[in-house]
Design an enzyme around this catalytic site. Structure first.
Site, short mmCIF file in Angstrom:
data_model
loop_
_atom_site.label_atom_id
_atom_site.label_comp_id
_atom_site.label_asym_id
_atom_site.label_seq_id
_atom_site.Cartn_x
_atom_site.Cartn_y
_atom_site.Cartn_z
N TRP A 130 -7.63 -2.70 -8.61
CA TRP A 130 -6.26 -2.16 -8.61
C TRP A 130 -6.06 -1.31 -9.89
CZ3 TRP A 130 -1.57 -4.96 -10.89
CH2 TRP A 130 -0.40 -4.26 -10.59
N ASP A 211 -6.45 -12.94 -8.75
CA ASP A 211 -5.19 -12.24 -8.53
C ASP A 211 -4.84 -12.42 -7.05
OD1 ASP A 211 -3.03 -10.59 -8.35
OD2 ASP A 211 -4.01 -8.81 -9.15
N LYS A 246 5.11 -9.17 -2.05
CA LYS A 246 4.79 -8.70 -0.70
C LYS A 246 5.13 -9.76 0.35
CE LYS A 246 2.56 -5.89 -3.44
NZ LYS A 246 2.43 -4.51 -3.71
C1 LMR Z 1 0.27 -1.16 -5.24
O1 LMR Z 1 -0.89 -1.43 -5.53
O2 LMR Z 1 0.60 -0.09 -4.72
C2 LMR Z 1 1.36 -2.16 -5.52
O3 LMR Z 1 0.83 -3.34 -5.99
C3 LMR Z 1 2.45 -1.61 -6.36
C4 LMR Z 1 2.03 -1.35 -7.78
O4 LMR Z 1 2.71 -1.86 -8.66
O5 LMR Z 1 1.06 -0.65 -8.01
#
Ligand code: LMR
Length: 398
Positions: A130, A211, A246
């Site tokens: 992420w 996570d 979510k």
């Molecule tokens: C995402 O990955 O789009 C979401 O978890 C929102 C974010 O805060 O990035």
């Protein structure tokens, strides 16, 4: 003093939403930020959440401080959701949970906690991971390494590469895993692969940090925590950061938690003082509203079943969108196989577009996707799907 500051580039995910809102293209579609949208393109407040809010509004008698660890009842309810009743009971006081401002607040506090426990710790993150993991965790001063995770040629987990890399970890290292619905790839570990991770963690001695932002959004509330529960019952220590953004649709309410399992109850008691102190020195105390809602839903059988039914509907719809979209892409004539989109889990998959193609999709078609080519499948609907497939055909075929 502030005169010489230069602006930073936009956030790779949040910046897309800003650009999308400014775009005047009537056909524009936001496949960027990870937010669930229904068939009409809305992100509604879940029914159980609305009902819980009404109850809170009518019955809350004080807004006095709750303390850096938040509400003990929320913490217990979240731990039971993640771990299940019986594992939670058997872990007893080896488990400690603290309420945090969203999963992000949890990740940041967990990172500070890790750096207090071992300043030399290296955090191993999946490649890719992420986009906000490194900024959030790195700001606590931790070093990073990465393990291969997604194989872009086979569109599946490069598990052999992952395990080989994890065998390079040193004592005191921490391995960050995605509990389910891997962000950004959507490719998850199978139960057998989780078993191998467990054996590798026991052999190498690294600490696992999970996570868990999408419990219930992939295969089910139980199935999505197979790995979390396996590691919680088998490893001496485990760190889990969970989010209610979510699965409860509480995005802006910033509702999350850190659940820590230590080898002994005594170590947990000591560790909880460090977690509380890290919270105190960052934001003092977490916000209450979202956590009060979740606490009420998880502790009320009626609200729980309303919530579970709606969450099941959301998950089923995402999985249906996945199969319809992959079938339409397969039929479109693009010379690629998109079956992986059907098989992956949660909100995200990689489209497999290069940087030029992504820019073309954004600039010429108003289709906003993250620069890694991550798309949010949960933004697709019957109205936009043909436009998406036609545009992708035009761009990906060149
Ligand atoms: C995402 O990955 O789009 C979401 O978890 C929102 C974010 O805060 O990035």
């Amino acid at each position: 003093m502030f005169q010489s500051l230069k602006p930073l580039p936009p956030d790779p995910i949040l910046g897309l939403s800003v650009a999308f809102n400014q775009d005047t293209n009537p056909n524009k579609v936001d496949l960027g930020i990870g937010v669930y949208k229904d068939e009409d393109g809305n992100t509604p407040v879940m029914k159980a959440v609305k009902q819980a809010e009404e109850t809170i509004l009518n019955s809350q008698s004080t807004k006095a401080y709750l303390g850096p660890m938040g509400s003990p009842d929320y913490n217990d309810a979240v731990a039971k959701l993640i771990l299940g009743e019986s594992l939670n009971r058997s872990l007893g006081e080896r488990r400690v949970t603290i309420q945090t401002p969203g999963g992000c607040g949890g990740l940041r506090i967990a990172a500070e906690f890790i750096s207090k426990a071992n300043t030399n710790s290296t955090i191993w993150v999946s490649d890719p991971t992420w986009a906000n993991h490194k900024p959030l965790i790195g700001s606590a001063g931790l070093k990073f390494n990465s393990y291969p995770y997604y194989d872009y040629t086979t569109n599946s987990v490069n598990f052999e590469g992952m395990v080989d890399a994890l065998k390079e970890t040193s004592d005191g290292d921490v391995v960050l895993l995605h509990g389910c619905c891997h962000n950004p790839s959507g490719a998850d570990l199978s139960p057998e692969q989780w078993q191998t991770i467990k054996a590798t963690a026991l052999a190498q001695g690294f600490t696992v940090f999970i996570d868990l932002a999408y419990q219930g959004m992939g295969s089910g509330l139980e199935a999505d925590v197979y790995g979390v529960r396996l590691l919680a019952e088998s490893l001496p220590e485990l760190l889990v950061v969970s989010s209610c953004s979510k699965n409860f649709g509480l995005y802006r309410e910033r509702t999350g938690a850190i659940t820590l399992i230590c080898e002994t109850a005594n170590a947990s008691a000591n560790a909880s003082t460090l977690l509380a102190s890290a919270a105190r020195s960052n934001y003092s105390m977490p916000p209450d509203h979202g956590a009060a809602i979740v606490q009420l839903i998880l502790n009320s059988p009626t609200l729980y079943s309303i919530w579970e039914e709606e969450l099941t509907g959301i998950r089923d719809r995402i999985n249906l969108l996945r199969s319809n979209f992959s079938a339409k892409l397969n039929e479109s004539g693009i010379q690629r196989n998109f079956d992986f989109i059907k098989n992956e889990k949660g909100m995200f998959s990689f489209l497999g577009a290069n940087t030029d193609q992504i820019q073309k999709l954004i600039n010429d078609y108003g289709i906003y996707i993250v620069n890694s080519s991550r798309i949010n499948v949960a933004s697709i609907n019957n109205t936009n799907v043909e436009y998406l497939v036609d545009s992708m055909k035009a761009v990906l075929s060149n």
